[in-house]
Each structure stands twice: as structure tokens, then as C-alpha cells.
Design an enzyme around this catalytic site. Structure first.
Site, PDB file in Angstrom:
ATOM      1  N   ASP A  39      12.962  12.777  22.109  1.00  0.00           N
ATOM      2  CA  ASP A  39      12.718  13.801  21.099  1.00  0.00           C
ATOM      3  C   ASP A  39      11.756  14.932  21.359  1.00  0.00           C
ATOM      4  OD1 ASP A  39       9.544  12.734  22.134  1.00  0.00           O
ATOM      5  OD2 ASP A  39       9.237  13.182  19.721  1.00  0.00           O
ATOM      6  N   GLU A  61      16.601   5.091  31.828  1.00  0.00           N
ATOM      7  CA  GLU A  61      15.934   6.585  33.218  1.00  0.00           C
ATOM      8  C   GLU A  61      16.083   6.174  34.232  1.00  0.00           C
ATOM      9  OE1 GLU A  61      13.759   7.524  28.731  1.00  0.00           O
ATOM     10  OE2 GLU A  61      13.755   6.206  30.056  1.00  0.00           O
ATOM     11  N   HIS A 124       2.143  11.808  20.726  1.00  0.00           N
ATOM     12  CA  HIS A 124       3.012  10.042  21.568  1.00  0.00           C
ATOM     13  C   HIS A 124       3.207  11.072  22.693  1.00  0.00           C
ATOM     14  CE1 HIS A 124       5.863  12.698  19.811  1.00  0.00           C
ATOM     15  NE2 HIS A 124       6.853  11.955  20.775  1.00  0.00           N
ATOM     16  N   HIS A 125       3.302   9.650  23.485  1.00  0.00           N
ATOM     17  CA  HIS A 125       4.291   9.658  25.286  1.00  0.00           C
ATOM     18  C   HIS A 125       3.492  10.317  26.527  1.00  0.00           C
ATOM     19  CE1 HIS A 125       7.488   8.515  23.376  1.00  0.00           C
ATOM     20  NE2 HIS A 125       8.102   9.264  23.585  1.00  0.00           N
ATOM     21  N   ASP A 453      23.873 -10.344  43.778  1.00  0.00           N
ATOM     22  CA  ASP A 453      23.571 -10.664  42.770  1.00  0.00           C
ATOM     23  C   ASP A 453      22.204 -10.603  42.660  1.00  0.00           C
ATOM     24  OD1 ASP A 453      22.272 -13.028  45.133  1.00  0.00           O
ATOM     25  OD2 ASP A 453      23.611 -14.396  44.183  1.00  0.00           O
ATOM     26  N   GLY A 482      20.472 -14.987  45.342  1.00  0.00           N
ATOM     27  CA  GLY A 482      19.074 -14.701  45.604  1.00  0.00           C
ATOM     28  C   GLY A 482      18.904 -13.120  46.336  1.00  0.00           C
ATOM     29  N   GLU A 486      15.400 -10.662  51.769  1.00  0.00           N
ATOM     30  CA  GLU A 486      14.051 -11.325  51.678  1.00  0.00           C
ATOM     31  C   GLU A 486      13.627 -12.049  52.784  1.00  0.00           C
ATOM     32  OE1 GLU A 486      12.598  -8.979  50.990  1.00  0.00           O
ATOM     33  OE2 GLU A 486      12.764  -7.468  48.607  1.00  0.00           O
TER      34      GLU A 486
END
Length: 574
Positions: A39, A61, A124-125, A453, A482, A486
Site C-alpha cells: 500500500d 520480495e 501498520h508495518h 534440489d 538434499g 552442507e
């Protein structure tokens, strides 16, 4: 007459603030606005179309920020619009990545009216504490300039300066546009004079001195090499770099972040240098050189295979956007562009020893049909075409691409320094849109995304944005159960490195692609890869195409294994 009316009447060419801003963005090459409506930015969005800018409309975003990053890497600059608080904070990770990697994004944030801010209204926000600058302050450390458009008498100047700084410093800027400023009248006469995007010239006397010092080192060197990295790309020094490479005949190499910075079909191109993770023969040639011309270096951990560079500063000349360093002598405020040009113009005959010659030769594995990383990446290089854009995700793809030799004019996009998983899918949307807009002017380019993935699951919604904007990327999702990168850092069998198995290819129609306007594939064997790469329709990329590419769970490029081990050691240091 009210003071406001008097001020407007004094303007030569009154234009609305939002019109001025959008026209300036279009002037510097922005043809698409990434972002999400909210808005506090809605009225400003009404000005986009009339400025000749298309609205993208991202799913969130964060994805929009990633996409703006990819768009800027192809077009030279981009724009992102979010709303106050909830929207801009969702984009912060993507904008921080752009700051880290020197990518120019104009981040436009719609903020509450100046009256609301002055009165400290409980809107708001907000955080409910009357502080309307808290989010802007969060962005200050990931922006090279922040502009609050609150004073009509200075708004035009601040917009121009923001865009100029964004481009010249090649980093994001933040522009806060209050709702009551959107339609305020400002002087439009400035629009008749383009924003000066040129970089400041070096002091001629200082520049000549540095050039002479470099030439003496070059003439004395027995086996020099050139090493090109990301900042040569980000700070638009590739023309000067190529001129030096081609005239000198010096063997040239790229760091991982500099992949595609130079023409890899040149006879002097030797491959990727990344310390222990270097291509075959490269480490020995670079590290035994008695002079390294390092252009635009970013010596991060992933860019150096865990800080395994073995190049002495005593044998190095560093070229950067704001200084040159010759061995241990630093010359501030001397930009590399002018220095590189003069070195090329004035150099004489040099002592040159040839370097290694990389090749897209896939390793032999007998009759095995398993698609292993060591086999796939050189094979991909054989399939790529000139002018392709290849986007690789943090993980196996980022490291695997080191083994791919490119045809001429290929552009590689990867977020090696910031390394935010999920980046590549959003970035590919922005890159594909930029390529489409450039293609409308005659330059057709394919956009190819290779992502894991696990990473894909973070930002898969941007496939929807690709479909909405009628983009035709070729998407490879490496299905290997996966987060492989990592696993190699810590927790090979840990459940936190697993991901839920999706029916990935079914997402294309789920996101709204119409029958006949997409195609999906599942590829399990090398023969199926070869057949796919031989398919003329697939290669032509007439519509969005999605490939599930199945690889072993614990297979990874050697460079990733080395870097992950170094990262694990660094993480464990007390």
C-alpha cells in the site's frame, strides 16, 4: 497564492516525483521493475508503464531481490521496489548479497507520508514505537547511498545522485519515497541532461608513474601470468582486460568468481585458478610465475578453495576499481581502467612461457551410466553455445562449473561470496528477462539454470514468475537428496541435510504453464544426457524446459570437497 503554488509556478518543466524517478531509471537501461506491490508503493507503481518499464511481479520480495541481482548482472543496473517494513526487510538478504558482490540495484521503498512520520502515527508495518527510520537504518550498511525523498527542492538532485552512485560504485542504493511525495511537482528540466555515469579520471601524473612501475616489472618478468576475478566484471574493466590479454600474449586464468570474464577460446586461456581446487596444470603454472597481474581479485574462502592460494604478494600487481598495488606499494585513488589501457599501449616485447590448455574432455568410466559430477560438467561445456547465460547455485553447481570450458561470449552468474542458497532460481528469472529484452533488439541468448534440489525448494515460486513473463530458461535441478555441500562441511548422514522429495517437474503445469508451452524431462543416465543434448528442440529453447537430473547423493566436485573440508576446519577453530 500558497507557497507551494508559488514554488510549482517557478518550475520550468514541472513533473511528478515518481515520473522523474521512473524516467531516470529507464534512461540508464532499466526496462523491468522487480518487486511486490504494497500500500505504501502502489501510487508510485502507476508511473512505471508510462516510463517504458515493464512490471515483473515477483512472488515475494526476497525472490525479487535475487531477480534484480541477476537482471543487473546482464543489463548493467536494475531496480527493485518494496513496501515499508514488511516488504523491504524480506528483500534485505538479496540486497545484502548484491552489496557483497558489487551488483548495482536501485532499491525503491514506498514509505509512509511525511505527515505520518512527523506525527509518529501508530501505523501498520511499523514497530509501533514511532521510529520510521529503523528499517532505512538497517539498509544503510548494505547500500552505498541512502536517499530520503522528503524535500521537493532537493528530490531531483538526490535521485540523480543515487542512480549515479549505484552505477559508478556498482552497489545497491536505497531510495525512500513517502506516499505524499509521489505526486509532488519537481523540476523536470534536469531530464534534458543525462545522468553522468562516467567514473572519475585518474590524476595523469600519478597514473603515468604507476604505469611505468608496472612496465618495468613486466619487462623484467620471465614467466608472467594474468589472473582475472569478479571485480573486473562488476566494475566494467573487461574491455581493457581483454586488450591487455590479446596484445601481451600472457597466459591468462580466472578465479571462480571471475568465470566467463575472459574469452575461454583464446589460445592463452589456461583455466580456473583456485589454489588446491585449480584445474589440471593451473596451480603449478600460476604459483611458479614470477609475476601475477591480478585484476579485480576477491580472495574469499569459496573463491580460493578454502584460502589455499599460494601466490606471494612480492610477485603480485593488484588492479582494482579504486587503487593499484604493486607488490607491497599501494597507490590509492588510481582506478585500474586507465592504468590497464596505458600498460597495454606502452608495453614492449615480453618474455612469455605458455600455460596449460584446458579441454572439455569427459573422464572415462567404462560402461557406467551413472551421471557423476566429474563427468557432467565437462559434458555441459561441450553442449553450451556462444552467448549463453549459465546460472549456477551455491553448492555442487557453483564448484562443478569450474570444470566447464565455455564457448566465446558466455556469461556465468554465481553468488560465490555471499552464497545464499536459493539465489540462483530468482537470479535466473532476472537474467532471462534481461536476455529477452536484449533479444528483442537482436541478440538472442539462452538462459540455463543449474541448481540443487535443496536450494530449489527455497525459491521455486520464481518459476511461476518465469512463466508469467513468458521466459524460456532451461532449468536443471540436480536431484541428489538434499544439501550436498552442507554434508561435506558437517553431517554427511544428518537428517537436517535432507530435504523432502518433490515431484519437481510437475511444478511447471502447477504454476500455470499451458500445454504445448513447456516440456519436462527426467534424466538418470549418461546416455539420456547425451540424447537430451542432441535434441534440436531442447537446444533451441523455444519455451520453458525443466530437467530432473539425478546424481548420487554423496558425489561432489573435487573442488567442493576441498573447500568444504577447509570450511569445516575454520568453523572448528577456537
Amino acid at each position: 497564492m500558497a507557497s507551494q503554488d508559488i514554488r510549482v509556478a517557478s518550475l520550468k518543466q514541472p513533473v511528478d516525483v515518481a515520473e522523474y524517478l521512473m524516467r531516470r531509471l529507464r534512461e540508464v537501461g532499466v526496462e523491468a521493475m522487480h518487486g511486490v506491490p504494497g500500500d505504501f508503493n502502489l501510487v508510485a507503481l502507476d508511473y512505471i508503464k508510462d516510463a517504458g518499464i515493464s512490471w515483473v511481479g515477483n512472488c515475494n520480495e526476497l525472490n525479487a531481490a535475487y531477480a534484480a541481482d541477476g537482471y543487473a548482472r546482464i543489463k548493467g543496473i536494475s531496480a527493485l521496489v518494496t513496501t515499508f517494513g514488511v516488504g523491504e526487510l524480506s528483500a534485505v538478504n538479496g540486497v545484502a548479497g548484491a552489496y557483497s558482490e558489487f551488483v548495482p540495484i536501485v532499491h525503491l521503498v514506498g514509505v509512509p507520508s511525511t505527515i505520518s512520520q512527523k506525527n509518529g502515527m501508530l501505523l501498520h508495518h511499523t514497530l509501533g514505537n514511532g521510529d520510521f527510520h529503523v528499517f532505512e537504518n538497517m539498509s544503510r550498511n548494505i547500500s552505498c547511498y541512502v536517499a530520503d525523498l522528503t524535500d521537493p527542492s532537493t528530490i531531483a538532485e538526490r535521485i540523480d545522485h543515487a542512480i549515479q552512485q549505484c552505477y559508478v560504485q556498482s552497489r545497491p542504493v536505497y531510495i525512500g519515497l513517502p506516499t505524499d511525495m509521489v505526486q509532488k511537482k519537481i523540476e523536470g528540466d534536469r531530464l534534458n541532461t543525462p545522468i553522468d555515469l562516467s567514473s572519475p579520471e585518474n590524476d595523469p601524473e600519478k597514473e603515468d608513474y604507476v604505469v611505468n612501475v608496472i612496465l618495468k616489472s613486466l619487462e623484467a618478468a620471465k614467466n608472467p601470468v594474468i589472473l582475472v576475478d569478479a571485480c573486473a566484471i562488476r566494475h566494467r574493466a573487461l574491455e581493457e582486460t581483454h586488450a591487455l590479454i590479446e596484445k601481451s600474449g600472457i597466459p591468462c586464468f580466472v578465479a571462480p568468481m571471475g568465470k566467463s570474464a575472459i574469452n575461454e577460446t583464446l589460445p592463452t586461456y589456461g583455466g580456473v585458478y583456485a589454489g588446491d581446487g585449480s584445474n589440471d596444470g593451473v596451480r603449478e603454472r600460476v604459483e611458479k610465475s614470477d609475476l601475477v597481474l591480478s585484476i579485480g581479485a576477491i580472495k574469499s574462502d569459496f573463491n580460493t578453495a578454502g584460502f589455499t592460494y599460494q601466490i606471494s604478494q612480492l610477485n603480485t600487481i593488484d588492479f582494482h576499481s579504486d587503487y593499484v598495488r604493486v607488490r607491497y606499494s599501494e597507490y590509492p585513488n588510481i582506478r585500474m581502467h586507465g592504468v590497464l589501457r596505458k600498460v597495454t599501449e606502452r608495453m614492449g616485447k615480453l618474455n612469455i612461457q605458455s600455460g596449460p590448455t584446458p579441454a572439455n574432455v569427459t573422464p572415462k568410466y567404462g560402461d557406467s551410466q551413472v551421471i557423476e559430477q566429474a563427468w557432467f560438467w565437462p559434458r555441459l561445456g561441450q553442449w553450451l553455445q556462444e552467448h549463453d547465460i549459465i546460472v549456477t547455485e551455491t553448492g555442487t553447481a557453483n564448484f562443478g562449473i569450474w570444470e566447464t570450458r565455455f564457448p566465446a561470449h558466455v556469461t556465468a552468474i554465481a553468488q560465490v561470496l555471499w552464497g545464499s542458497i536459493g539465489y540462483a532460481t530468482g537470479s535466473a528469472q532476472g537474467a532471462a528477462l534481461a536476455a529477452k529484452q536484449m533479444g528483442e533488439k537482436g541478440q538472442k541468448r539462452r538462459t540455463i539454470l543449474v541448481t540443487g534440489d535443496g536450494s530449489f525448494q527455497l525459491t521455486a515460486q520464481e518459476v511461476s514468475t518465469m512463466i508469467r513473463n513468458k521466459l524460456n530458461p532451461i532449468i536443471f535441478v540436480i536431484c541428489n537428496d538434499g544439501y550436498t555441500i552442507e554434508r561435506y562441511i558437517h553431517g554427511m548422514e544428518a537428517e537436517y541435510n535432507d530435504v523432502q522429495e518433490w515431484k519437481y517437474k510437475d511444478l511447471i503445469p502447477t504454476f500455470g504453464a499451458k500445454e504445448g508451452e513447456y516440456k519436462t524431462y527426467q534424466v538418470y543416465t549418461r546416455k539420456e544426457v547425451d540424447d537430451l543434448f542432441a535434441d534440436e528442440n531442447f537446444c533451441a529453447a523455444p519455451y520453458i524446459q525443466f530437467v530432473e537430473l539425478y546424481m548420487p547423493k554423496e558425489d561432489a566436485p573435487q573442488a567442493l570437497k576441498l573447500t568444504a573440508a577447509a570450511s569445516a576446519r575454520n568453523n572448528a577453530k577456537q
